[in-house]
Motif scaffolding. Sequence first.
Motif, PDB file in Angstrom:
ATOM      1  N   ARG A 344      15.321  55.986  11.114  1.00 26.64           N
ATOM      2  CA  ARG A 344      15.811  57.358  11.288  1.00 26.64           C
ATOM      3  C   ARG A 344      17.117  57.435  12.087  1.00 26.64           C
ATOM      4  NH1 ARG A 344      14.190  62.520  14.900  1.00 26.64           N
ATOM      5  NH2 ARG A 344      15.601  63.922  13.830  1.00 26.64           N
ATOM      6  N   TRP A 345      17.123  56.831  13.284  1.00 24.69           N
ATOM      7  CA  TRP A 345      18.322  56.943  14.119  1.00 24.69           C
ATOM      8  C   TRP A 345      19.538  56.299  13.460  1.00 24.69           C
ATOM      9  CZ3 TRP A 345      17.040  56.112  20.053  1.00 24.69           C
ATOM     10  CH2 TRP A 345      16.415  57.269  20.527  1.00 24.69           C
ATOM     11  N   TRP A 346      19.317  55.149  12.806  1.00 26.65           N
ATOM     12  CA  TRP A 346      20.461  54.437  12.213  1.00 26.65           C
ATOM     13  C   TRP A 346      21.019  55.229  11.034  1.00 26.65           C
ATOM     14  CZ3 TRP A 346      20.219  52.653  16.532  1.00 26.65           C
ATOM     15  CH2 TRP A 346      19.119  51.989  17.067  1.00 26.65           C
ATOM     16  N   SER A 347      20.123  55.961  10.335  1.00 24.28           N
ATOM     17  CA  SER A 347      20.609  56.787   9.217  1.00 24.28           C
ATOM     18  C   SER A 347      21.465  57.946   9.738  1.00 24.28           C
ATOM     19  CB  SER A 347      19.436  57.313   8.387  1.00 24.28           C
ATOM     20  OG  SER A 347      18.714  58.284   9.128  1.00 24.28           O
ATOM     21  N   ILE A 348      21.110  58.455  10.924  1.00 23.48           N
ATOM     22  CA  ILE A 348      21.900  59.547  11.525  1.00 23.48           C
ATOM     23  C   ILE A 348      23.282  59.026  11.926  1.00 23.48           C
ATOM     24  CG2 ILE A 348      22.054  61.118  13.529  1.00 23.48           C
ATOM     25  CD1 ILE A 348      18.952  61.363  13.400  1.00 23.48           C
ATOM     26  N   ILE A 349      23.320  57.829  12.523  1.00 26.83           N
ATOM     27  CA  ILE A 349      24.616  57.234  12.914  1.00 26.83           C
ATOM     28  C   ILE A 349      25.482  57.039  11.675  1.00 26.83           C
ATOM     29  CG2 ILE A 349      25.721  55.110  13.787  1.00 26.83           C
ATOM     30  CD1 ILE A 349      23.342  54.905  15.808  1.00 26.83           C
ATOM     31  N   GLU A 350      24.871  56.545  10.594  1.00 29.55           N
ATOM     32  CA  GLU A 350      25.622  56.308   9.351  1.00 29.55           C
ATOM     33  C   GLU A 350      26.121  57.626   8.767  1.00 29.55           C
ATOM     34  OE1 GLU A 350      24.498  53.400   5.908  1.00 29.55           O
ATOM     35  OE2 GLU A 350      23.534  55.320   5.425  1.00 29.55           O
ATOM     36  N   LYS A 351      25.237  58.621   8.716  1.00 27.54           N
ATOM     37  CA  LYS A 351      25.586  59.900   8.087  1.00 27.54           C
ATOM     38  C   LYS A 351      26.718  60.623   8.809  1.00 27.54           C
ATOM     39  CE  LYS A 351      23.665  64.327   6.641  1.00 27.54           C
ATOM     40  NZ  LYS A 351      22.462  65.175   6.565  1.00 27.54           N
ATOM     41  N   TYR A 352      26.643  60.670  10.145  1.00 22.85           N
ATOM     42  CA  TYR A 352      27.633  61.454  10.896  1.00 22.85           C
ATOM     43  C   TYR A 352      28.768  60.598  11.447  1.00 22.85           C
ATOM     44  CZ  TYR A 352      24.213  65.138  10.357  1.00 22.85           C
ATOM     45  OH  TYR A 352      23.349  66.052   9.816  1.00 22.85           O
TER      46      TYR A 352
END
Length: 633
Positions: A344-352
């Motif tokens: 979850r957290w890594w997907s947020i870093i990638e997305k934003y």
Amino acid sequence: MAEHKDEILLKVNQVFNPPERVLEKALISAEEFDKIYQKSVEDPEGFWAEQAEKELVWFEKWEKVREWNYPYYKWFVGGKLNITYNCLDRHVENGRRNKIAYIYTNEDNQEIKVTYGELLEMVNRFANGLKSLGVKKGDRVVIYMPLVIEQMVAMLACARIGAIHSVVYAGFSANALRMRIEDAEAKVVITSTWTKRRGKKIDLKSVVDEAVDGLEFVENIIVFQREGDEFELAEKEIDFNELMKNQSPECEPEVMDAEDPLFILYTSGSTGKPKGVLHTIGGYNLYTHVTTKYVFDIHEDDIYWCTADPGWITGHSYMLYGPLSVGTTSVIAEGAPDFPDPGRWWSIIEKYRVNIFYTAPTAIRLFMKYGEDWPAKYDLSSLRVLGSVGEPINPEAWIWYYENIGRKQCSIVDTWWQTETGGHMITTVPAYPQKPGKAGKPFWGIKADVVDKQGNPVEPNTVGFLVIKEPWPSALRTCWGEPERFEKYWNEIPNVYTAGDLATKDEDGYIMILGRADDVINVSGHRIGTAEVESALVSHPAVAEAAVIGKPHEVKGESIKAFVILKQGHEPSDNLLKDIKMHVRHELGSLAVPDEIEFVEKLPKTRSGKIMRRVLKAQELGMDVGDISTLED
């Protein structure tokens, strides 16, 4: 065994130099940092006056930079400002009106973006709403809310009109919340209907109902109803959005004195009752601004993400006031770090395309458990600076973070500070060489040292007490209603601020924090007093006496173990064990529930009746119990 382990730790002298891509962008080099540091400790008043002129907008200039009547101090005496003007209005006036202030996301990947212009209008409307309820300068407002933009709005609206906010983490029980509402004598409590964690709705409103029951001085409860909620609000209750709806989007910021109170935040002490740490406006605004800017190396186009909750000081200083004062864009994410999955957290870093990521060692150790494959699935190349906060980060976790999240292309800033200090005290700025497991060097204006009980500096690489020699702008001003608890910080070791942490300093001046010196356990970066947990245990009808210790835990840093003596007529059983744990959860909240409870016949005590927790701890960890000549038995 323990001594051997300490020796290994003290010799961790691996040095990681900042990657080229960090150095190319850095606001200041290591050499510049050192030069400014020299100047800042030789002439702290001149240094902070210069920073205050350069970094903040003042309505009226101060007459005196610092006044120190030991142990009490003031900064920017006579200066007038409003922290929300520095966090909002000035950015809107200087061309950042349409810059995004916050990007909110949750476990369902919903997204809300709010610009500086929109945030200012929301804050003004809510501030006017508070005024309409009779809230004025100096009144206390308790906030018990989930991690949503509305919580930021509530905090800022209080600061806008000079009300003192006291945020309580929304994981605390009704009893813990009530104690804080009573201590602050809050006029208003602001809450929400629920928060969501691991896909489950957690009811917050009923906790508040129980906490305020019978408290006459609470005049209103403001309820943020989340989508789909249509509660019938009872007497004294007001809908958050309704309160804002008909208000003007303009609200003049209250002209505040630099030394007016900004907030009270309750923190665990070594005695039962939490301390209400009081921070004031001017010095706190300046110090959180300067540390946010330079410790995280923030540039105009950066995306910054601090994973803390506003219920803790990290959320106040490095999610709200510091980042907004600097004018950056922040991500906030409600929910669990590893739900719906550990990516979850890594997907947020990638997305934003997050550039600066600030989290706790507990979280890093949690992800280590899931393995390297999870972060490897995501593009984390936008990251430049990684931060660590809440407890000392062990070298293994540091290196895992550096390699798997930073991909060896980021600087790690390991920040040591406390609720009481208001801002980062010891760390390395991104352009500085880093040593895993060592927080680093004192920040500008901070004279830190490692000393013995008498206050004499100890030899390099020797364990001693961490102290700060002079007041700094964001230091706590007092403990709400208990000045003697404030004075204790400055009197424990004469003439210095004693942090209550054990530390060691190496030949290069790098400081390593080894943990608490008193009876405070650090669970997942949150300070929990042994006395608080013991009081909760003893309030169970079957418990006669209890002692609590912290044990090393590979994910949480420390876990809680309780030793319990039962009252006559009660026998140890699994059901009783569960019941006692549920009782602690109800009294204090889930963070304070002991992982282990051992039923014992007696506890080691001194002749004066003080429980010797260190003896229990030494026995538990298979270490030498040391001098036990004062034991009664």
